[in-house]
Design an enzyme around this catalytic site. Structure first.
Site, PDB file in Angstrom:
ATOM      1  N   ASP A  80      21.305  50.882  -0.205  1.00 39.32           N
ATOM      2  CA  ASP A  80      20.669  50.903  -1.524  1.00 39.32           C
ATOM      3  C   ASP A  80      19.966  52.241  -1.747  1.00 39.32           C
ATOM      4  O   ASP A  80      19.290  52.749  -0.849  1.00 39.32           O
ATOM      5  CB  ASP A  80      19.650  49.757  -1.582  1.00 39.32           C
ATOM      6  CG  ASP A  80      19.094  49.473  -2.965  1.00 39.32           C
ATOM      7  OD1 ASP A  80      19.361  50.255  -3.899  1.00 39.32           O
ATOM      8  OD2 ASP A  80      18.383  48.454  -3.094  1.00 39.32           O
ATOM      9  N   HIS A 109      22.623  47.379  -3.041  1.00 36.37           N
ATOM     10  CA  HIS A 109      21.768  46.697  -4.003  1.00 36.37           C
ATOM     11  C   HIS A 109      22.473  45.470  -4.567  1.00 36.37           C
ATOM     12  O   HIS A 109      23.621  45.529  -4.971  1.00 36.37           O
ATOM     13  CB  HIS A 109      21.415  47.673  -5.132  1.00 36.37           C
ATOM     14  CG  HIS A 109      20.239  47.257  -5.946  1.00 36.37           C
ATOM     15  ND1 HIS A 109      18.944  47.421  -5.521  1.00 36.37           N
ATOM     16  CD2 HIS A 109      20.159  46.667  -7.164  1.00 36.37           C
ATOM     17  CE1 HIS A 109      18.113  46.970  -6.450  1.00 36.37           C
ATOM     18  NE2 HIS A 109      18.829  46.497  -7.443  1.00 36.37           N
ATOM     19  N   SER A 117      15.187  42.855  -7.248  1.00 34.90           N
ATOM     20  CA  SER A 117      15.195  44.074  -8.020  1.00 34.90           C
ATOM     21  C   SER A 117      14.113  44.054  -9.091  1.00 34.90           C
ATOM     22  O   SER A 117      12.932  43.980  -8.775  1.00 34.90           O
ATOM     23  CB  SER A 117      16.590  44.312  -8.579  1.00 34.90           C
ATOM     24  OG  SER A 117      16.754  45.679  -8.853  1.00 34.90           O
TER      25      SER A 117
END
Length: 341
Positions: free
Chosen positions: A283, A313, A173
């Site tokens: 996601d 995610h 991320s």
């Protein structure tokens, strides 16, 4: 987990405590007050640096003035191993190399993939907005280079087992965003590759797990994704992280947020190492991640795209869906293959 969010609520309100107006809040993770005070509730346990089965782990201070440190994982292997410089997620605003979920994931990755891992505890926004995290990434690499050139006895415990000609930048991320931007910085310093000027270190590749990018224009998965209980990022939380981390006055088409925005250096001109991008099917970043992969390929860069079905995610950190364990083992297998090819 750059973008962990637990039922995020973005609010502007008056706090009952002495810090006054609350200008940003991602519920359970961060509260930012108008007077600059920042609160980060301890939603994820902090764990000490303890050895796990087959892996030695130690915390090392890199820069005592900025507070930069790293947790180093060294599996008990006899052969020399690749080195992963890993950046945790948290939207640039939360997270720690000492979070229990990262300690568990990275100690397992080091053991199963057979690699040494530096888990970098970089400076967080909004106290330290970008490019502070990128600067910390570069400083970590320079520190590793310095230890290698000096033949440091103090760090022989990991240096002697480290294949410095096989270094990878990695993260999930926001950490994947950091890994990418560190790679682009290295590639812009002249020479023929992202490793120029780094000897004896050779950057062999980047591993970008659910890279946290954005843009003023929304993708389909950002606009139409239904809330997923097994995904740690929502659009309001994503927007809040960017407001807190980008330089003042910037929007989401800043090149650090949107590498494909107009005005950014053409991807074809960037010297980038081979890249593996890990994309989660559930996601909200799925479309943006796929567009990034397609752009890299179209620019002639070596890119491998791995898609993980049925998970959202940060699944590999949060283990918040029935298939997350299986998909995490798939990811570790993919990383092992990538760093040993």
């Amino acid at each position: 987990m750059a973008a962990i969010s637990f039922d995020p609520s973005i609010n502007v309100q008056v706090n009952q405590k002495s810090h006054g107006v609350l200008v940003e809040e991602i519920e359970g993770l961060i509260r930012v007050h108008k007077n600059g005070h920042v609160e980060r509730p301890p939603i994820i346990p902090i764990v000490p640096c303890t050895a796990t089965s087959g892996v030695t782990a130690k915390d090392i201070v890199i820069d005592k003035f900025t507070g930069l440190w790293t947790r180093i994982y060294v599996p008990n292997y006899s052969n020399k191993m690749p080195l992963l410089i890993y950046f945790h997620g948290g939207g640039f605003c939360v997270g720690s190399a000492a979070w229990s979920c990262y300690h568990e994931f990275l100690s397992g990755l080091a053991s199963k993939a057979g690699c040494i891992i530096f888990s970098v505890n970089y400076r967080l926004a909004p106290e330290n907005r970008l490019p502070a995290a990128y600067d910390d990434g570069i400083e970590t690499l320079m520190w590793v280079k310095q230890q290698a050139l000096s033949g440091s006895n103090e760090h022989k415990w990991w240096l002697s087992q480290c294949d410095l000609s096989s270094l990878f930048l990695a993260g999930d991320s926001a950490g994947a965003n950091i890994a990418y931007n560190v790679a682009t910085r290295l590639g812009s310093h002249g020479g023929t590759s992202a490793s120029s000027g780094m000897k004896p270190l050779v950057v062999k590749g980047s591993i970008l797990i659910q890279p946290f990018f954005g843009g003023e224009s929304r993708t389909a998965t950002e606009m139409h994704a239904t809330p997923q209980v097994n995904s740690a990022l929502t659009l309001p939380a994503s927007d809040a992280y960017w407001r807190l981390s980008l330089p003042f006055g910037s929007n989401r088409d800043h090149p650090w947020c949107n590498p494909l925005a107009n005005g950014t250096p053409k991807l074809r001109e960037l010297r980038l190492p081979p890249t593996m991008v890990c994309v989660s099917e559930m996601d909200i970043l799925k479309d943006r991640n796929m567009g990034f992969c397609n752009a890299l390929g179209g620019a002639g860069k070596r890119v491998e795209t791995k898609i993980y079905k049925g998970v959202g995610h940060a699944f590999q950190i949060l283990h918040n869906s029935p298939s997350s364990h299986i998909r995490t083992q798939e990811m570790i297998s993919h990383i092992k293959t990538f760093i040993n090819q």
